[in-house]
Write a protein that holds these residues in place. Structure first.
Motif, PDB file in Angstrom:
ATOM      1  N   UNK A   1      40.597  35.980  39.751  1.00  0.00           N
ATOM      2  CA  UNK A   1      41.994  36.373  39.560  1.00  0.00           C
ATOM      3  C   UNK A   1      42.099  37.844  39.181  1.00  0.00           C
ATOM      4  N   UNK A   2      41.255  38.270  38.244  1.00  0.00           N
ATOM      5  CA  UNK A   2      41.306  39.666  37.806  1.00  0.00           C
ATOM      6  C   UNK A   2      40.972  40.610  38.950  1.00  0.00           C
ATOM      7  N   UNK A   3      39.960  40.275  39.745  1.00  0.00           N
ATOM      8  CA  UNK A   3      39.613  41.125  40.882  1.00  0.00           C
ATOM      9  C   UNK A   3      40.756  41.208  41.877  1.00  0.00           C
ATOM     10  N   UNK A   4      41.409  40.076  42.136  1.00  0.00           N
ATOM     11  CA  UNK A   4      42.556  40.075  43.040  1.00  0.00           C
ATOM     12  C   UNK A   4      43.702  40.908  42.505  1.00  0.00           C
ATOM     13  N   UNK A   5      43.980  40.797  41.218  1.00  0.00           N
ATOM     14  CA  UNK A   5      45.067  41.570  40.611  1.00  0.00           C
ATOM     15  C   UNK A   5      44.748  43.048  40.588  1.00  0.00           C
ATOM     16  N   UNK A   6      43.502  43.410  40.312  1.00  0.00           N
ATOM     17  CA  UNK A   6      43.103  44.816  40.306  1.00  0.00           C
ATOM     18  C   UNK A   6      43.218  45.397  41.706  1.00  0.00           C
ATOM     19  N   UNK A   7      42.832  44.612  42.712  1.00  0.00           N
ATOM     20  CA  UNK A   7      42.959  45.061  44.096  1.00  0.00           C
ATOM     21  C   UNK A   7      44.420  45.319  44.433  1.00  0.00           C
ATOM     22  N   UNK A   8      45.291  44.382  44.033  1.00  0.00           N
ATOM     23  CA  UNK A   8      46.722  44.572  44.288  1.00  0.00           C
ATOM     24  C   UNK A   8      47.256  45.760  43.508  1.00  0.00           C
ATOM     25  N   UNK A   9      46.762  45.973  42.299  1.00  0.00           N
ATOM     26  CA  UNK A   9      47.224  47.099  41.492  1.00  0.00           C
ATOM     27  C   UNK A   9      46.798  48.415  42.105  1.00  0.00           C
TER      28      UNK A   9
ATOM     29  N   UNK B   1      53.993  49.543  37.163  1.00  0.00           N
ATOM     30  CA  UNK B   1      54.014  48.170  36.676  1.00  0.00           C
ATOM     31  C   UNK B   1      54.401  47.224  37.808  1.00  0.00           C
ATOM     32  N   UNK B   2      53.736  46.071  37.839  1.00  0.00           N
ATOM     33  CA  UNK B   2      53.991  45.084  38.878  1.00  0.00           C
ATOM     34  C   UNK B   2      53.997  43.691  38.277  1.00  0.00           C
TER      35      UNK B   2
ATOM     36  N   UNK C   1      51.673  40.284  34.652  1.00  0.00           N
ATOM     37  CA  UNK C   1      52.287  41.606  34.622  1.00  0.00           C
ATOM     38  C   UNK C   1      51.137  42.607  34.595  1.00  0.00           C
ATOM     39  N   UNK C   2      51.089  43.491  35.603  1.00  0.00           N
ATOM     40  CA  UNK C   2      49.979  44.431  35.756  1.00  0.00           C
ATOM     41  C   UNK C   2      50.488  45.853  35.545  1.00  0.00           C
ATOM     42  N   UNK C   3      49.787  46.573  34.659  1.00  0.00           N
ATOM     43  CA  UNK C   3      50.019  48.000  34.468  1.00  0.00           C
ATOM     44  C   UNK C   3      48.908  48.701  35.233  1.00  0.00           C
ATOM     45  N   UNK C   4      49.230  49.315  36.356  1.00  0.00           N
ATOM     46  CA  UNK C   4      48.243  49.943  37.228  1.00  0.00           C
ATOM     47  C   UNK C   4      47.575  51.115  36.523  1.00  0.00           C
ATOM     48  N   UNK C   5      46.238  51.155  36.618  1.00  0.00           N
ATOM     49  CA  UNK C   5      45.505  52.244  35.991  1.00  0.00           C
ATOM     50  C   UNK C   5      44.139  52.418  36.611  1.00  0.00           C
ATOM     51  N   UNK C   6      43.237  53.025  35.860  1.00  0.00           N
ATOM     52  CA  UNK C   6      41.884  53.321  36.325  1.00  0.00           C
ATOM     53  C   UNK C   6      40.860  52.567  35.495  1.00  0.00           C
TER      54      UNK C   6
END
Length: 105
Positions: A7-15, A23-24, A38-43
């Motif tokens: 799940x985390x890998x999928x969300x990071x890919x989407x981010x 924010x997504x 809720x994803x805060x896009x970052x590095x």
């Protein structure tokens, strides 16, 4: 644990996809439940915030955005099944279907 990592890998890919906002909100089907993230896009490596004790992801609202602004990291908060904006599969009524062992399997 494998499910959470996937799940985390999928969300990071989407981010990482081009977006107009940092924010997504994302709803994903997981084992029959619809979970809200809720994803805060970052590095860098993502940081996952886990709510407990009957709370949903809003418990992190006062800290997640400021932490994201300071660190620039990808932050992910989510509502566990049956809490906040996530839905619980009504067919799973057994108590052991919602414990920590089930969540990390």
């Amino acid at each position: 644990m494998k499910m959470l990592v996937a799940l985390m890998l999928g969300l990071v890919t989407m981010a990482g996809q081009p977006a107009q906002s940092q924010e997504t909100d994302v709803d994903l089907a997981v084992r029959g439940d619809k979970l809200h993230f809720h994803v805060y896009k970052g590095e860098g490596p993502p940081i996952l915030f886990e709510a407990g004790g009957g709370d949903d992801a809003t418990v992190w609202a006062g800290i997640a955005k400021p932490l994201h602004d300071i660190t620039g990291a990808t932050l992910i908060t989510y509502d566990r099944a049956g809490f906040g904006r996530s839905e619980l599969d009504g067919r799973k009524q057994a108590v052991d279907a919602h414990g920590i062992a089930y969540s990390v399997a």
